[in-house]
Write a protein that holds these residues in place. Structure first.
Motif, PDB file in Angstrom:
ATOM      1  N   SER A 287      21.914  57.830  22.215  1.00  0.00           N
ATOM      2  CA  SER A 287      22.325  59.159  21.764  1.00  0.00           C
ATOM      3  C   SER A 287      21.146  59.918  21.170  1.00  0.00           C
ATOM      4  CB  SER A 287      23.451  59.028  20.733  1.00  0.00           C
ATOM      5  OG  SER A 287      23.794  60.281  20.206  1.00  0.00           O
ATOM      6  N   ARG A 288      20.329  59.228  20.386  1.00  0.00           N
ATOM      7  CA  ARG A 288      19.167  59.875  19.763  1.00  0.00           C
ATOM      8  C   ARG A 288      18.137  60.271  20.824  1.00  0.00           C
ATOM      9  NH1 ARG A 288      14.460  57.707  18.362  1.00  0.00           N
ATOM     10  NH2 ARG A 288      15.236  55.581  18.621  1.00  0.00           N
ATOM     11  N   LEU A 289      17.902  59.378  21.779  1.00  0.00           N
ATOM     12  CA  LEU A 289      16.935  59.684  22.830  1.00  0.00           C
ATOM     13  C   LEU A 289      17.390  60.857  23.687  1.00  0.00           C
ATOM     14  CD1 LEU A 289      15.739  56.209  24.158  1.00  0.00           C
ATOM     15  CD2 LEU A 289      14.387  57.922  22.963  1.00  0.00           C
ATOM     16  N   ALA A 290      18.686  60.885  24.019  1.00  0.00           N
ATOM     17  CA  ALA A 290      19.197  61.972  24.847  1.00  0.00           C
ATOM     18  C   ALA A 290      19.025  63.309  24.148  1.00  0.00           C
ATOM     19  CB  ALA A 290      20.661  61.730  25.186  1.00  0.00           C
ATOM     20  N   ALA A 291      19.216  63.338  22.822  1.00  0.00           N
ATOM     21  CA  ALA A 291      19.066  64.581  22.068  1.00  0.00           C
ATOM     22  C   ALA A 291      17.631  65.078  22.082  1.00  0.00           C
ATOM     23  CB  ALA A 291      19.536  64.382  20.622  1.00  0.00           C
ATOM     24  N   ALA A 292      16.673  64.146  22.106  1.00  0.00           N
ATOM     25  CA  ALA A 292      15.267  64.524  22.005  1.00  0.00           C
ATOM     26  C   ALA A 292      14.606  64.770  23.353  1.00  0.00           C
ATOM     27  CB  ALA A 292      14.493  63.436  21.256  1.00  0.00           C
ATOM     28  N   ASP A 293      15.123  64.144  24.410  1.00  0.00           N
ATOM     29  CA  ASP A 293      14.394  64.108  25.677  1.00  0.00           C
ATOM     30  C   ASP A 293      15.270  64.578  26.834  1.00  0.00           C
ATOM     31  OD1 ASP A 293      12.791  63.612  27.820  1.00  0.00           O
ATOM     32  OD2 ASP A 293      12.464  61.485  27.404  1.00  0.00           O
ATOM     33  N   PRO A 294      15.268  65.872  27.145  1.00  0.00           N
ATOM     34  CA  PRO A 294      16.086  66.358  28.267  1.00  0.00           C
ATOM     35  C   PRO A 294      15.552  65.915  29.623  1.00  0.00           C
ATOM     36  CG  PRO A 294      14.751  68.136  27.382  1.00  0.00           C
ATOM     37  CD  PRO A 294      14.568  66.966  26.461  1.00  0.00           C
ATOM     38  N   GLY A 295      14.347  65.358  29.665  1.00  0.00           N
ATOM     39  CA  GLY A 295      13.825  64.819  30.908  1.00  0.00           C
ATOM     40  C   GLY A 295      14.425  63.473  31.268  1.00  0.00           C
ATOM     41  N   LEU A 296      15.177  62.886  30.353  1.00  0.00           N
ATOM     42  CA  LEU A 296      15.821  61.593  30.567  1.00  0.00           C
ATOM     43  C   LEU A 296      17.271  61.813  30.983  1.00  0.00           C
ATOM     44  CD1 LEU A 296      15.819  58.435  30.165  1.00  0.00           C
ATOM     45  CD2 LEU A 296      16.579  58.905  27.826  1.00  0.00           C
ATOM     46  N   ARG A 297      17.704  61.123  32.042  1.00  0.00           N
ATOM     47  CA  ARG A 297      19.106  61.197  32.457  1.00  0.00           C
ATOM     48  C   ARG A 297      19.761  59.834  32.307  1.00  0.00           C
ATOM     49  NH1 ARG A 297      19.140  62.593  37.987  1.00  0.00           N
ATOM     50  NH2 ARG A 297      19.997  60.633  38.733  1.00  0.00           N
ATOM     51  N   LEU A 298      20.909  59.813  31.647  1.00  0.00           N
ATOM     52  CA  LEU A 298      21.657  58.573  31.449  1.00  0.00           C
ATOM     53  C   LEU A 298      22.768  58.498  32.484  1.00  0.00           C
ATOM     54  CD1 LEU A 298      22.064  58.680  27.553  1.00  0.00           C
ATOM     55  CD2 LEU A 298      20.143  57.839  28.895  1.00  0.00           C
ATOM     56  N   GLU A 299      22.884  57.352  33.128  1.00  0.00           N
ATOM     57  CA  GLU A 299      23.921  57.179  34.146  1.00  0.00           C
ATOM     58  C   GLU A 299      24.617  55.840  33.925  1.00  0.00           C
ATOM     59  OE1 GLU A 299      23.373  55.856  38.570  1.00  0.00           O
ATOM     60  OE2 GLU A 299      23.204  58.050  38.527  1.00  0.00           O
ATOM     61  N   ARG A 300      25.906  55.899  33.673  1.00  0.00           N
ATOM     62  CA  ARG A 300      26.712  54.678  33.564  1.00  0.00           C
ATOM     63  C   ARG A 300      27.511  54.563  34.859  1.00  0.00           C
ATOM     64  NH1 ARG A 300      26.649  52.851  28.289  1.00  0.00           N
ATOM     65  NH2 ARG A 300      25.942  54.375  26.739  1.00  0.00           N
ATOM     66  N   ASP A 301      27.119  53.633  35.698  1.00  0.00           N
ATOM     67  CA  ASP A 301      27.688  53.509  37.033  1.00  0.00           C
ATOM     68  C   ASP A 301      28.940  52.645  36.991  1.00  0.00           C
ATOM     69  OD1 ASP A 301      28.172  52.806  39.787  1.00  0.00           O
ATOM     70  OD2 ASP A 301      26.163  53.559  40.211  1.00  0.00           O
ATOM     71  N   ASP A 302      30.079  53.259  37.267  1.00  0.00           N
ATOM     72  CA  ASP A 302      31.344  52.528  37.222  1.00  0.00           C
ATOM     73  C   ASP A 302      31.453  51.488  38.325  1.00  0.00           C
ATOM     74  OD1 ASP A 302      32.124  54.025  35.053  1.00  0.00           O
ATOM     75  OD2 ASP A 302      33.138  55.554  36.264  1.00  0.00           O
ATOM     76  N   GLU A 303      30.735  51.657  39.417  1.00  0.00           N
ATOM     77  CA  GLU A 303      30.806  50.698  40.522  1.00  0.00           C
ATOM     78  C   GLU A 303      29.906  49.493  40.302  1.00  0.00           C
ATOM     79  OE1 GLU A 303      30.535  51.932  44.545  1.00  0.00           O
ATOM     80  OE2 GLU A 303      31.648  53.788  44.216  1.00  0.00           O
ATOM     81  N   THR A 304      28.654  49.750  39.942  1.00  0.00           N
ATOM     82  CA  THR A 304      27.723  48.633  39.759  1.00  0.00           C
ATOM     83  C   THR A 304      27.765  48.097  38.338  1.00  0.00           C
ATOM     84  OG1 THR A 304      25.875  50.082  39.141  1.00  0.00           O
ATOM     85  CG2 THR A 304      26.192  49.638  41.482  1.00  0.00           C
TER      86      THR A 304
END
Length: 698
Positions: free
Chosen positions: A441-458
């Protein structure tokens, strides 16, 4: 991090945007930005000596990943005063992995000093220049490290002209002593000697300057598009120095000229000329058009103006966390004035896919600071055109807009780079799971160049980064925050389809006292073209399967296809046709026919066999022509199918290819290596294609 908090320590902040210059320092690693920033701070008396700023390494250049992880603009801003003007120097990362931070720096700046060494230009330098050009900021070129053994100012200028265009011309020429060390400057327009320690001008200086002056004057006139000045020049009339300087300022502001200034930070040579050039030649916030803004619904456009009395519109261009003062937000004010102890509306939109959900909230500002590296000096206000740091702004993320709560706005976002390097992470153990969630959560707030993906399939958590160095920094910051993580190979989403047509018989019969379960289903299954999905049809005659239960069969077929016949591989691109069946007047039910439909599909698969499908991406690579052969060979080795090549600009080619996604996991690293950092690429999902018998990496 330290800060001066009491009222007596509050610094005077400019209230007139005309007295502000926001300048980004851009250049590759090792170009000399570090020593240049510190030398300028020392020259203006902002620090007593170079290197004495608290946590000084964060004011300057960013070291390789293993040495220095602080690649950001948030701790690399230094404010100084020169000639009655406040300069905010924004030191941007030199690594192409951090182009997001570079773009944020361009958003905060109104002009850029492009720093290159006197030893030449490399592909990374070219890529950084193109980023500055895309941002449309006026640029001057600083050729630094003149005191190095292999330094060649004239060759460096020519290399810059070859790469950046003919508008790159020197304003000063360096002089050298008998041993080849730089010992002074000669003004190209004026012919005056600077920083020479009293050494007289020679014939060689005059001849060299005269040739450079003619070319510079012609470029100034062409770049300024001043017809009266052109007429005077063609008529052979003398042109006053002040007139030429004003025309030069216009040409620089229009982006038609990029004056070159030689600098030797160690000796101080050229620093005064550089500071004067920034004050006189670079635009103030009044001369640069701010980004557009809209209401929170994104409908009504608003033009902003660098007016301290207008409605507030500011933007968070960087967010960082400090162990002592908490969250620190670096803010560029485009309109209005920020003041402490006031309410502001914080809003962010359009980044949900990168782990930044839409949000807006009212918050009260506490203190405002002018940053000098890691040191924060409290100020009374931050007017339009200025940059400041805010602490403990709880909901603010990079890219968010700060506005008046009674007139909330959204500033048009700057373009973010597409993260193309996936890194799958997992908590090292159960105790690390909570720390991982907090730090993400902290990293996402600071770094818009980072994309978080939680893959429901894998069932993987994938961090999409802009490159290998970016990935190293992200992982290091997770671990520094107490989240011990492991990495694992990224798994792709596989699919299956039928290898050929087949029939299947499904029966679901149970008797356990009372009402039982009874359903019999016969289906025909045939493969369809790629991308067709799953189709259901029926050709039942004579009521073999009662009408109310046909939807039940369909539901069972679709559910089985979604689950897949092999775990983790949904069934796609087939048509399942219900052709026959049997029912019982008492024991048949919706659930029974769902189960029978699923069983019939399984039975058909056992007869026909299944074919595994893998995801394929369309990849578009832009690269210099000299690397075309290496890149095409690499794509072939990745099972890629080149579908087209086309020239783009002089010396550049665009390649389009279809490549299995499984082969692209480390492609962001490989393409950079193959092209010495000069190539770029995009990727998008194109569809599924049959995989080899044993897909690579599985």
């Amino acid at each position: 991090m330290s800060s001066k908090r009491n009222g007596a320590d509050r610094g005077a902040a400019p209230t007139d945007p005309a007295q502000i210059r926001n300048v980004a320092l851009v250049g590759p690693p090792g170009s000399g930005k570090t020593t240049l920033v510190e030398a300028l701070l020392e020259r203006t008396g902002t620090i007593p000596r170079a290197g004495s700023v608290e946590a000084g390494t964060t004011v300057c250049d960013h070291e390789p990943p293993a040495v220095q992880q602080q690649r950001s603009i948030g701790t690399a801003v230094a404010a100084l005063q020169h000639g009655g003007v406040k300069m905010n120097l924004i030191d941007t990362p030199g690594y192409v992995d951090f182009v997001g931070e570079l773009r944020a720096g361009m958003r905060a700046a109104d002009a850029a000093l492009f720093v290159v060494t006197a030893e030449g230009v490399d592909p990374v330098t070219d890529a950084l220049w193109q980023e500055c050009a895309s941002a449309g900021v006026p640029r001057a070129v600083v050729i630094a490290r003149l005191d190095r053994a292999r330094a060649d100012f004239d060759a460096a200028v020519q290399a810059c002209r070859d790469s950046f265009g003919s508008g790159v011309l020197p304003l000063y020429l360096p002089r050298h002593d008998d041993e080849g060390h730089p010992n002074g400057l000669v003004g190209v327009l004026t012919g005056q000697l600077r920083d020479t320690g009293g050494a007289p001008a020679g014939t060689e200086d005059a001849e060299r300057t005269a040739a450079a002056r003619d070319e510079l004057v012609e470029a100034i006139i062409a770049g300024s598009e001043d017809e009266a000045l052109l007429d005077a020049y063609l008529a052979g009339e003398p042109i006053a120095e002040e007139v030429l300087i004003r025309a030069l300022e216009t040409a620089v502001e229009r982006g038609a000229m990029h004056p070159v200034l030689p600098v030797c930070s160690a000796s101080g040579l050229g620093l005064a000329e550089l500071l004067d050039g920034v004050v006189r030649g670079f635009p103030s916030p009044l001369r640069r058009r701010p980004p557009l803004a809209t209401d929170l619904a994104g409908e009504q456009l608003r033009e902003l103006a660098a007016d301290p009395e207008a409605a507030l519109a500011a933007e968070v261009v960087h967010t960082s966390a400090d162990a002592y003062v908490g969250r620190v937000s670096l803010v560029r004010v485009f309109s209005g004035t920020l003041r402490p102890d006031r309410q502001v509306h914080v809003a962010g939109r359009g980044m949900a896919e990168r782990g930044h959900p839409d949000h807006d909230a009212d918050e009260r500002l506490a203190h405002l600071y002018s940053p000098l590296g890691a040191t924060l000096t409290e100020v009374e206000q931050c007017a339009a055109g200025d940059i400041c740091a805010l602490t403990k702004l709880g909901s603010a993320e990079t890219g968010d807009t700060l506005a008046d709560p009674h007139d909330p706005l959204l500033v048009e976002p700057w373009p973010m780079p597409e993260p193309l390097l996936p890194v799958a992470v997992t908590a090292h153990d159960r105790s690390a799971e909570d720390a991982l969630a907090r730090n993400l959560s902290r990293l996402a707030a600071a770094d818009p160049g980072l994309r978080l993906e939680r893959d429901d399939e894998t069932h993987q958590l994938v961090l999409w980064c802009t490159g290998e160095a970016h990935a190293e920094v992200v992982l290091q910051r997770l671990r520094e925050g107490g989240a011990e993580v492991d990495t694992e190979p990224v798994r792709v989403r596989l699919r299956q389809t039928f290898a050929g047509p087949a029939s299947g018989h499904g029966k679901h019969v149970k008797q356990s006292g009372g009402h039982g379960q009874y359903a019999v289903v016969d289906v025909e299954v045939e493969p369809l073209p790629r991308g067709s999905g799953v189709e259901f049809a029926e050709r039942v005659v004579g009521g073999a399967v009662p009408r109310p239960f046909i939807p039940s069969v369909e539901k069972g077929v679709l559910a089985q296809a979604a689950r897949g016949l092999t775990e983790g591989m949904p069934l796609v691109d087939v048509r399942v046709t219900l052709v026959d069946g049997k029912a019982h007047s008492v024991d048949s039910s919706d659930a029974a026919f769902q189960a029978a439909g699923a069983a019939a599909v399984k039975a058909a698969a056992a007869t026909a066999g299944l074919r595994t499908l893998e995801p394929v991406d369309e990849v578009v690579v832009r690269l210099p022509d000299e690397h075309l052969g290496a890149v095409l060979g690499d794509l072939s080795g990745r099972r890629g199918k080149v579908v087209g090549t086309a020239p783009q600009d002089a010396g550049w080619t665009v390649v389009r290819a279809h490549v299995p996604a499984e082969e692209l996991e480390r492609y962001a690293v490989r393409i950079r290596s193959l092209s010495s950092g000069s190539a770029s690429f995009t990727r998008r999902f194109d569809g599924y294609e049959p995989a080899p018998d044993e897909p690579a990496g599985r």
